[in-house]
Scaffold this motif. Structure first.
Motif, PDB file in Angstrom:
ATOM      1  N   ARG A  79      -3.213 -14.678  -2.736  1.00  0.00           N
ATOM      2  CA  ARG A  79      -3.374 -13.658  -1.692  1.00  0.00           C
ATOM      3  C   ARG A  79      -4.108 -12.437  -2.226  1.00  0.00           C
ATOM      4  O   ARG A  79      -4.976 -11.871  -1.557  1.00  0.00           O
ATOM      5  CB  ARG A  79      -2.006 -13.271  -1.120  1.00  0.00           C
ATOM      6  CG  ARG A  79      -1.429 -14.316  -0.156  1.00  0.00           C
ATOM      7  CD  ARG A  79      -0.021 -13.921   0.277  1.00  0.00           C
ATOM      8  NE  ARG A  79       0.514 -14.784   1.331  1.00  0.00           N
ATOM      9  CZ  ARG A  79       1.033 -15.979   1.131  1.00  0.00           C
ATOM     10  NH1 ARG A  79       1.065 -16.487  -0.099  1.00  0.00           N
ATOM     11  NH2 ARG A  79       1.506 -16.692   2.138  1.00  0.00           N
ATOM     12  N   LEU A  80      -3.762 -12.000  -3.432  1.00  0.00           N
ATOM     13  CA  LEU A  80      -4.440 -10.838  -4.001  1.00  0.00           C
ATOM     14  C   LEU A  80      -5.908 -11.130  -4.265  1.00  0.00           C
ATOM     15  O   LEU A  80      -6.778 -10.302  -3.985  1.00  0.00           O
ATOM     16  CB  LEU A  80      -3.751 -10.411  -5.294  1.00  0.00           C
ATOM     17  CG  LEU A  80      -2.545  -9.485  -5.148  1.00  0.00           C
ATOM     18  CD1 LEU A  80      -1.855  -9.304  -6.490  1.00  0.00           C
ATOM     19  CD2 LEU A  80      -2.958  -8.143  -4.582  1.00  0.00           C
ATOM     20  N   LEU A  83      -7.862 -10.998  -1.065  1.00  0.00           N
ATOM     21  CA  LEU A  83      -8.028  -9.661  -0.512  1.00  0.00           C
ATOM     22  C   LEU A  83      -8.845  -8.741  -1.406  1.00  0.00           C
ATOM     23  O   LEU A  83      -9.276  -7.668  -0.972  1.00  0.00           O
ATOM     24  CB  LEU A  83      -6.656  -9.023  -0.262  1.00  0.00           C
ATOM     25  CG  LEU A  83      -5.811  -9.636   0.847  1.00  0.00           C
ATOM     26  CD1 LEU A  83      -4.445  -8.968   0.894  1.00  0.00           C
ATOM     27  CD2 LEU A  83      -6.511  -9.507   2.198  1.00  0.00           C
ATOM     28  N   LEU A 215      -4.028  -1.214   0.287  1.00  0.00           N
ATOM     29  CA  LEU A 215      -3.212  -2.078   1.135  1.00  0.00           C
ATOM     30  C   LEU A 215      -3.187  -1.622   2.582  1.00  0.00           C
ATOM     31  O   LEU A 215      -2.195  -1.794   3.283  1.00  0.00           O
ATOM     32  CB  LEU A 215      -1.789  -2.190   0.576  1.00  0.00           C
ATOM     33  CG  LEU A 215      -1.690  -2.697  -0.869  1.00  0.00           C
ATOM     34  CD1 LEU A 215      -0.255  -2.656  -1.347  1.00  0.00           C
ATOM     35  CD2 LEU A 215      -2.259  -4.094  -0.989  1.00  0.00           C
ATOM     36  N   ILE A 221      -8.317  -2.394   3.859  1.00  0.00           N
ATOM     37  CA  ILE A 221      -7.455  -2.880   2.786  1.00  0.00           C
ATOM     38  C   ILE A 221      -7.602  -2.005   1.557  1.00  0.00           C
ATOM     39  O   ILE A 221      -6.632  -1.595   0.925  1.00  0.00           O
ATOM     40  CB  ILE A 221      -7.767  -4.355   2.451  1.00  0.00           C
ATOM     41  CG1 ILE A 221      -7.280  -5.274   3.583  1.00  0.00           C
ATOM     42  CG2 ILE A 221      -7.076  -4.769   1.143  1.00  0.00           C
ATOM     43  CD1 ILE A 221      -5.767  -5.368   3.709  1.00  0.00           C
ATOM     44  N   LEU A 240       3.056  -2.611  -2.540  1.00  0.00           N
ATOM     45  CA  LEU A 240       2.657  -4.000  -2.754  1.00  0.00           C
ATOM     46  C   LEU A 240       3.794  -4.984  -2.496  1.00  0.00           C
ATOM     47  O   LEU A 240       3.573  -6.063  -1.937  1.00  0.00           O
ATOM     48  CB  LEU A 240       2.117  -4.162  -4.182  1.00  0.00           C
ATOM     49  CG  LEU A 240       1.689  -5.551  -4.625  1.00  0.00           C
ATOM     50  CD1 LEU A 240       0.652  -6.138  -3.689  1.00  0.00           C
ATOM     51  CD2 LEU A 240       1.160  -5.509  -6.061  1.00  0.00           C
ATOM     52  N   LEU A 280       1.900  -8.817   1.799  1.00  0.00           N
ATOM     53  CA  LEU A 280       0.457  -8.963   2.035  1.00  0.00           C
ATOM     54  C   LEU A 280       0.197  -9.775   3.299  1.00  0.00           C
ATOM     55  O   LEU A 280      -0.729  -9.464   4.067  1.00  0.00           O
ATOM     56  CB  LEU A 280      -0.211  -9.613   0.832  1.00  0.00           C
ATOM     57  CG  LEU A 280      -0.239  -8.786  -0.453  1.00  0.00           C
ATOM     58  CD1 LEU A 280      -0.904  -9.565  -1.574  1.00  0.00           C
ATOM     59  CD2 LEU A 280      -0.945  -7.449  -0.247  1.00  0.00           C
TER      60      LEU A 280
END
Length: 383
Positions: A79-80, A83, A215, A221, A240, A280
Protein backbone atom coordinates in the motif's frame (compact mmCIF):
# COMPACT_ATOMS: atom_id res chain seq x y z
CA UNK A 1 13.17 11.30 38.95
CA UNK A 2 10.04 12.38 40.83
CA UNK A 3 6.43 11.45 40.09
CA UNK A 4 5.42 8.93 37.46
CA UNK A 5 4.36 10.62 34.21
CA UNK A 6 6.77 13.52 34.70
CA UNK A 7 7.50 13.95 30.98
CA UNK A 8 4.13 15.45 30.02
CA UNK A 9 2.20 18.27 31.63
CA UNK A 10 -1.31 16.87 31.89
CA UNK A 11 -4.45 18.66 30.75
CA UNK A 12 -7.45 18.86 33.12
CA UNK A 13 -9.52 16.49 30.97
CA UNK A 14 -9.35 12.70 31.40
CA UNK A 15 -10.18 11.05 28.07
CA UNK A 16 -11.96 7.70 28.15
CA UNK A 17 -12.98 6.97 24.56
CA UNK A 18 -13.22 8.35 21.06
CA UNK A 19 -15.44 7.96 18.02
CA UNK A 20 -15.10 9.73 14.69
CA UNK A 21 -14.15 13.40 15.25
CA UNK A 22 -15.13 13.28 18.94
CA UNK A 23 -13.43 12.46 22.24
CA UNK A 24 -15.29 11.79 25.50
CA UNK A 25 -14.06 12.41 29.03
CA UNK A 26 -14.70 10.34 32.14
CA UNK A 27 -17.85 12.34 32.85
CA UNK A 28 -19.31 11.72 29.40
CA UNK A 29 -18.63 15.23 28.04
CA UNK A 30 -18.18 15.26 24.27
CA UNK A 31 -15.29 17.21 22.73
CA UNK A 32 -14.89 18.03 19.05
CA UNK A 33 -11.28 17.09 18.36
CA UNK A 34 -9.70 19.65 16.05
CA UNK A 35 -6.17 18.64 17.03
CA UNK A 36 -6.39 14.91 16.29
CA UNK A 37 -3.56 14.49 18.82
CA UNK A 38 -1.18 16.27 16.43
CA UNK A 39 -2.71 14.81 13.26
CA UNK A 40 -2.61 11.20 14.49
CA UNK A 41 -6.20 10.20 13.69
CA UNK A 42 -6.83 11.04 10.02
CA UNK A 43 -9.65 8.48 9.73
CA UNK A 44 -11.23 9.64 12.97
CA UNK A 45 -11.05 7.97 16.37
CA UNK A 46 -11.53 4.21 16.42
CA UNK A 47 -12.53 3.81 12.78
CA UNK A 48 -14.21 0.37 12.70
CA UNK A 49 -12.08 -0.91 9.82
CA UNK A 50 -8.90 -0.08 11.70
CA UNK A 51 -10.17 -1.52 14.97
CA UNK A 52 -11.23 -4.74 13.25
CA UNK A 53 -7.83 -5.08 11.57
CA UNK A 54 -6.02 -4.64 14.89
CA UNK A 55 -8.24 -7.09 16.77
CA UNK A 56 -7.97 -9.74 14.06
CA UNK A 57 -4.18 -9.43 13.87
CA UNK A 58 -3.77 -9.39 17.65
CA UNK A 59 -5.68 -12.65 17.93
CA UNK A 60 -3.32 -14.35 15.48
CA UNK A 61 0.07 -12.78 16.22
CA UNK A 62 0.84 -9.69 18.26
CA UNK A 63 4.51 -9.49 17.38
CA UNK A 64 7.42 -11.17 15.68
CA UNK A 65 10.65 -9.44 14.72
CA UNK A 66 11.00 -8.04 11.24
CA UNK A 67 13.21 -10.66 9.61
CA UNK A 68 10.23 -13.02 9.51
CA UNK A 69 7.79 -12.14 6.69
CA UNK A 70 4.20 -11.62 7.82
CA UNK A 71 1.11 -10.85 5.77
CA UNK A 72 0.17 -7.59 7.49
CA UNK A 73 3.63 -6.08 6.89
CA UNK A 74 3.65 -7.24 3.28
CA UNK A 75 0.24 -5.62 2.76
CA UNK A 76 1.53 -2.37 4.25
CA UNK A 77 4.61 -2.39 2.03
CA UNK A 78 2.38 -2.80 -1.01
CA UNK A 79 0.00 0.00 0.00
CA UNK A 80 2.79 2.44 0.83
CA UNK A 81 4.67 1.69 -2.37
CA UNK A 82 1.47 2.17 -4.37
CA UNK A 83 0.81 5.55 -2.74
CA UNK A 84 4.41 6.75 -2.86
CA UNK A 85 5.50 9.39 -5.37
CA UNK A 86 7.02 7.78 -8.45
CA UNK A 87 10.49 6.45 -7.69
CA UNK A 88 10.09 6.22 -3.89
CA UNK A 89 8.85 2.66 -3.63
CA UNK A 90 11.58 1.55 -1.16
CA UNK A 91 10.04 1.50 2.33
CA UNK A 92 11.70 1.55 5.74
CA UNK A 93 9.30 1.09 8.67
CA UNK A 94 9.90 2.37 12.18
CA UNK A 95 8.01 3.61 15.23
CA UNK A 96 7.71 7.40 14.98
CA UNK A 97 8.29 10.51 12.92
CA UNK A 98 11.58 11.35 14.55
CA UNK A 99 12.85 7.83 13.76
CA UNK A 100 11.72 8.20 10.16
CA UNK A 101 13.68 11.45 9.84
CA UNK A 102 16.66 9.95 11.67
CA UNK A 103 16.72 7.12 9.13
CA UNK A 104 16.49 9.53 6.19
CA UNK A 105 19.45 11.55 7.49
CA UNK A 106 21.50 8.39 8.05
CA UNK A 107 20.67 7.04 4.60
CA UNK A 108 21.70 10.35 3.00
CA UNK A 109 25.01 10.44 4.83
CA UNK A 110 25.77 6.85 3.92
CA UNK A 111 24.82 7.15 0.25
CA UNK A 112 26.58 10.48 -0.40
CA UNK A 113 29.60 10.00 1.84
CA UNK A 114 29.07 13.58 2.99
CA UNK A 115 28.20 14.93 6.43
CA UNK A 116 26.65 18.38 6.13
CA UNK A 117 22.90 18.89 6.49
CA UNK A 118 20.91 21.98 5.53
CA UNK A 119 17.68 22.65 7.45
CA UNK A 120 15.32 25.60 7.81
CA UNK A 121 14.70 28.12 10.54
CA UNK A 122 11.47 27.43 12.45
CA UNK A 123 11.59 23.81 11.24
CA UNK A 124 10.79 20.86 13.50
CA UNK A 125 11.91 17.32 12.65
CA UNK A 126 11.91 15.40 15.92
CA UNK A 127 13.58 14.84 19.26
CA UNK A 128 16.20 12.13 18.74
CA UNK A 129 19.74 13.47 18.49
CA UNK A 130 20.07 13.59 14.70
CA UNK A 131 16.56 14.85 13.98
CA UNK A 132 16.85 17.26 16.90
CA UNK A 133 19.99 18.70 15.37
CA UNK A 134 17.94 19.77 12.34
CA UNK A 135 15.19 21.29 14.51
CA UNK A 136 15.40 25.06 14.88
CA UNK A 137 14.18 26.19 18.31
CA UNK A 138 16.67 26.22 21.17
CA UNK A 139 13.97 25.27 23.68
CA UNK A 140 13.99 21.76 22.22
CA UNK A 141 17.78 21.50 22.00
CA UNK A 142 19.52 23.44 24.75
CA UNK A 143 19.42 20.69 27.39
CA UNK A 144 20.97 18.10 25.06
CA UNK A 145 23.84 19.89 23.37
CA UNK A 146 26.29 19.33 21.80
CA UNK A 147 24.33 17.93 18.88
CA UNK A 148 25.46 17.29 15.29
CA UNK A 149 27.88 20.03 14.33
CA UNK A 150 27.43 19.95 10.56
CA UNK A 151 23.96 21.53 10.31
CA UNK A 152 23.30 24.87 8.60
CA UNK A 153 19.99 26.69 9.02
CA UNK A 154 18.56 28.96 6.33
CA UNK A 155 15.44 31.11 6.16
CA UNK A 156 12.38 29.09 5.17
CA UNK A 157 11.19 30.03 1.70
CA UNK A 158 14.43 31.81 0.69
CA UNK A 159 15.66 29.91 -2.36
CA UNK A 160 18.75 32.11 -2.74
CA UNK A 161 19.90 31.46 0.82
CA UNK A 162 19.27 27.75 0.32
CA UNK A 163 21.35 27.67 -2.85
CA UNK A 164 24.18 29.45 -1.06
CA UNK A 165 24.22 26.86 1.73
CA UNK A 166 24.35 23.73 -0.44
CA UNK A 167 27.70 22.60 -1.84
CA UNK A 168 29.68 19.47 -2.67
CA UNK A 169 29.89 18.54 1.04
CA UNK A 170 26.13 18.58 1.57
CA UNK A 171 24.53 15.21 2.28
CA UNK A 172 20.93 16.42 2.47
CA UNK A 173 18.44 19.24 2.71
CA UNK A 174 15.50 18.50 5.00
CA UNK A 175 12.31 20.54 4.73
CA UNK A 176 8.61 20.51 5.67
CA UNK A 177 6.18 21.44 2.84
CA UNK A 178 4.18 23.22 5.53
CA UNK A 179 5.94 23.97 8.79
CA UNK A 180 3.84 22.72 11.69
CA UNK A 181 5.48 23.61 15.01
CA UNK A 182 6.99 26.66 13.34
CA UNK A 183 3.60 28.34 12.89
CA UNK A 184 1.80 26.56 10.02
CA UNK A 185 3.89 28.15 7.27
CA UNK A 186 3.33 26.77 3.74
CA UNK A 187 6.29 26.71 1.37
CA UNK A 188 5.76 28.25 -2.07
CA UNK A 189 5.88 25.58 -4.78
CA UNK A 190 8.76 27.46 -6.38
CA UNK A 191 10.81 27.09 -3.20
CA UNK A 192 10.38 23.32 -3.06
CA UNK A 193 11.19 23.12 -6.77
CA UNK A 194 14.35 25.16 -6.15
CA UNK A 195 15.44 22.73 -3.42
CA UNK A 196 14.89 19.87 -5.84
CA UNK A 197 17.08 21.54 -8.46
CA UNK A 198 19.86 22.57 -6.07
CA UNK A 199 20.15 19.18 -4.38
CA UNK A 200 20.13 17.34 -7.71
CA UNK A 201 22.95 19.55 -9.00
CA UNK A 202 25.00 19.01 -5.82
CA UNK A 203 24.42 15.25 -5.59
CA UNK A 204 22.67 15.74 -2.22
CA UNK A 205 19.42 14.18 -1.04
CA UNK A 206 16.22 16.18 -0.78
CA UNK A 207 14.33 14.94 2.30
CA UNK A 208 10.71 16.05 2.58
CA UNK A 209 9.28 15.73 6.07
CA UNK A 210 5.59 14.89 5.62
CA UNK A 211 5.10 13.70 9.18
CA UNK A 212 2.31 16.23 9.66
CA UNK A 213 1.33 17.15 6.10
CA UNK A 214 1.12 13.69 4.55
CA UNK A 215 -1.60 11.07 4.13
CA UNK A 216 -4.17 13.48 2.75
CA UNK A 217 -4.04 16.34 5.23
CA UNK A 218 -2.90 18.92 2.67
CA UNK A 219 -5.66 17.96 0.22
CA UNK A 220 -3.48 15.41 -1.57
CA UNK A 221 -1.83 12.22 -0.34
CA UNK A 222 1.51 14.08 -0.22
CA UNK A 223 1.93 17.85 -0.08
CA UNK A 224 5.13 17.70 -2.15
CA UNK A 225 3.11 16.35 -5.08
CA UNK A 226 1.01 19.52 -5.04
CA UNK A 227 4.24 21.39 -5.76
CA UNK A 228 5.20 18.99 -8.54
CA UNK A 229 8.25 17.77 -6.61
CA UNK A 230 9.51 14.23 -6.01
CA UNK A 231 12.20 14.17 -3.30
CA UNK A 232 14.85 11.52 -2.70
CA UNK A 233 13.32 10.65 0.68
CA UNK A 234 9.87 11.26 2.12
CA UNK A 235 9.02 10.65 5.76
CA UNK A 236 5.60 9.96 7.23
CA UNK A 237 4.23 8.96 10.65
CA UNK A 238 1.63 10.37 13.09
CA UNK A 239 -1.62 9.25 11.43
CA UNK A 240 -0.07 6.37 9.50
CA UNK A 241 -1.44 3.75 11.91
CA UNK A 242 -4.31 5.84 13.35
CA UNK A 243 -2.23 6.77 16.38
CA UNK A 244 -0.44 3.48 17.03
CA UNK A 245 3.35 3.95 16.91
CA UNK A 246 4.39 3.77 13.26
CA UNK A 247 6.62 5.77 10.94
CA UNK A 248 7.99 5.19 7.46
CA UNK A 249 10.79 6.50 5.28
CA UNK A 250 10.21 6.19 1.53
CA UNK A 251 13.41 6.49 -0.49
CA UNK A 252 14.74 6.48 -4.03
CA UNK A 253 16.80 3.57 -5.29
CA UNK A 254 20.14 5.36 -4.96
CA UNK A 255 19.57 5.86 -1.23
CA UNK A 256 18.23 2.35 -0.70
CA UNK A 257 21.20 0.77 -2.45
CA UNK A 258 23.76 2.38 -0.12
CA UNK A 259 21.79 3.02 3.05
CA UNK A 260 24.39 1.62 5.45
CA UNK A 261 23.71 -0.59 8.47
CA UNK A 262 20.44 0.54 10.02
CA UNK A 263 17.92 -1.45 12.01
CA UNK A 264 15.09 -1.40 14.54
CA UNK A 265 13.68 -4.12 16.77
CA UNK A 266 10.06 -3.10 16.25
CA UNK A 267 10.25 -2.17 12.57
CA UNK A 268 6.92 -3.12 11.00
CA UNK A 269 5.46 -5.17 13.83
CA UNK A 270 2.43 -7.21 12.71
CA UNK A 271 -0.23 -5.42 14.76
CA UNK A 272 0.79 -1.85 13.95
CA UNK A 273 1.29 -2.86 10.32
CA UNK A 274 -2.30 -4.13 10.24
CA UNK A 275 -3.49 -0.81 11.68
CA UNK A 276 -1.46 1.14 9.13
CA UNK A 277 -2.62 -0.91 6.13
CA UNK A 278 -6.25 -0.51 7.21
CA UNK A 279 -5.76 3.24 7.76
CA UNK A 280 -4.32 3.70 4.28
CA UNK A 281 -7.23 1.76 2.81
CA UNK A 282 -9.72 4.04 4.57
CA UNK A 283 -7.87 7.16 3.43
CA UNK A 284 -8.05 6.03 -0.20
CA UNK A 285 -11.47 4.39 -0.26
CA UNK A 286 -13.22 7.26 1.54
CA UNK A 287 -11.23 9.88 -0.43
CA UNK A 288 -10.11 11.67 2.71
CA UNK A 289 -7.64 13.87 0.77
CA UNK A 290 -10.56 15.15 -1.32
CA UNK A 291 -12.59 15.79 1.82
CA UNK A 292 -9.64 17.60 3.40
CA UNK A 293 -9.40 19.87 0.36
CA UNK A 294 -13.14 20.56 0.24
CA UNK A 295 -13.90 21.00 3.94
CA UNK A 296 -10.54 22.65 4.56
CA UNK A 297 -11.32 25.19 1.86
CA UNK A 298 -14.74 25.85 3.39
CA UNK A 299 -13.29 26.20 6.90
CA UNK A 300 -10.65 28.64 5.72
CA UNK A 301 -13.21 30.74 3.84
CA UNK A 302 -15.45 30.92 6.91
CA UNK A 303 -12.55 31.87 9.17
CA UNK A 304 -11.40 34.57 6.74
CA UNK A 305 -14.95 35.88 6.42
CA UNK A 306 -15.21 36.03 10.21
CA UNK A 307 -11.96 37.98 10.45
CA UNK A 308 -13.05 40.37 7.69
CA UNK A 309 -16.39 40.97 9.41
CA UNK A 310 -14.76 41.58 12.79
CA UNK A 311 -16.41 38.50 14.28
CA UNK A 312 -13.03 36.80 14.82
CA UNK A 313 -10.26 38.91 16.31
CA UNK A 314 -7.26 37.56 14.41
CA UNK A 315 -4.67 38.72 11.89
CA UNK A 316 -5.17 35.99 9.32
CA UNK A 317 -5.33 32.33 8.35
CA UNK A 318 -2.76 30.22 6.51
CA UNK A 319 -2.14 26.59 5.63
CA UNK A 320 -3.34 23.88 3.25
CA UNK A 321 -6.30 21.51 3.38
CA UNK A 322 -7.07 20.59 6.97
CA UNK A 323 -3.80 21.95 8.33
CA UNK A 324 -4.63 25.55 9.20
CA UNK A 325 -3.07 28.16 11.45
CA UNK A 326 -4.90 31.23 12.76
CA UNK A 327 -2.66 34.15 13.74
CA UNK A 328 -4.40 35.47 16.85
CA UNK A 329 -3.91 38.66 18.84
CA UNK A 330 -3.99 36.98 22.27
CA UNK A 331 -1.87 34.18 23.67
CA UNK A 332 -2.77 30.95 21.90
CA UNK A 333 -2.55 28.75 25.02
CA UNK A 334 -5.12 30.86 26.86
CA UNK A 335 -7.50 30.68 23.91
CA UNK A 336 -7.02 26.92 23.64
CA UNK A 337 -7.98 26.49 27.29
CA UNK A 338 -11.13 28.55 26.74
CA UNK A 339 -12.02 26.55 23.64
CA UNK A 340 -11.67 23.27 25.52
CA UNK A 341 -13.36 24.15 28.78
CA UNK A 342 -16.09 26.51 27.54
CA UNK A 343 -16.85 25.17 24.05
CA UNK A 344 -15.63 21.55 24.17
CA UNK A 345 -13.36 22.10 21.16
CA UNK A 346 -9.82 20.75 21.27
CA UNK A 347 -7.13 22.43 19.17
CA UNK A 348 -3.37 23.00 19.29
CA UNK A 349 -0.83 25.81 19.49
CA UNK A 350 1.91 26.51 16.95
CA UNK A 351 3.90 29.05 18.90
CA UNK A 352 2.56 31.77 21.17
CA UNK A 353 0.22 33.43 18.68
CA UNK A 354 -1.05 30.68 16.38
CA UNK A 355 -4.05 28.38 16.85
CA UNK A 356 -3.39 25.20 14.89
CA UNK A 357 -6.28 23.14 13.49
CA UNK A 358 -5.48 19.52 12.54
CA UNK A 359 -8.85 17.73 12.72
CA UNK A 360 -9.60 14.22 11.50
CA UNK A 361 -9.96 14.26 7.73
CA UNK A 362 -13.49 12.92 8.10
CA UNK A 363 -15.07 16.15 9.38
CA UNK A 364 -17.84 17.92 7.48
CA UNK A 365 -19.02 21.52 7.09
CA UNK A 366 -21.16 21.37 10.23
CA UNK A 367 -18.09 20.59 12.33
CA UNK A 368 -16.29 23.49 10.67
CA UNK A 369 -19.21 25.80 11.51
CA UNK A 370 -19.10 24.77 15.17
CA UNK A 371 -15.38 25.56 15.40
CA UNK A 372 -15.70 28.92 13.64
CA UNK A 373 -18.44 29.92 16.09
CA UNK A 374 -16.32 28.82 19.07
CA UNK A 375 -13.24 30.67 17.83
CA UNK A 376 -15.31 33.79 17.30
CA UNK A 377 -16.48 33.63 20.89
CA UNK A 378 -13.07 33.07 22.53
CA UNK A 379 -11.17 35.63 20.45
CA UNK A 380 -13.61 38.35 21.46
CA UNK A 381 -14.68 39.43 17.99
CA UNK A 382 -17.34 42.07 17.51
CA UNK A 383 -19.92 39.60 16.18
Amino acid sequence: MGDAGFVFSEKPIRIERGEGPYLYDDGGTEYLDFGASYACTPAGHCHPDVVDAVVEQARDLLYVQGSYPVDSRDALYERLAALAPDGLENVWLCNSGTEANEAALKFARSATGDAEIVATKQGFHGRTMGALSTTWKDKYKADYEPLLADVTFVDYGDAEALAGAVDEDTAAVIVEPVQGEGGVNPAPAEYLQAIRDVTSDAGAAMIVDEIQTGLGRSGAIWACEQAGVVPDALTTAKGLASGLPMGATLVADWLAEDHGNHGSTFSGGPTVSAAAAATLSVIVEEDLPGNAAEVGGYLREELEAGIEAGEIDARGVRGQGLMLGIEVKRGSNRLLKELALNHQVLALPAGRTVLRLLPPLTIDDSHADDVVEAISDVTGGDG
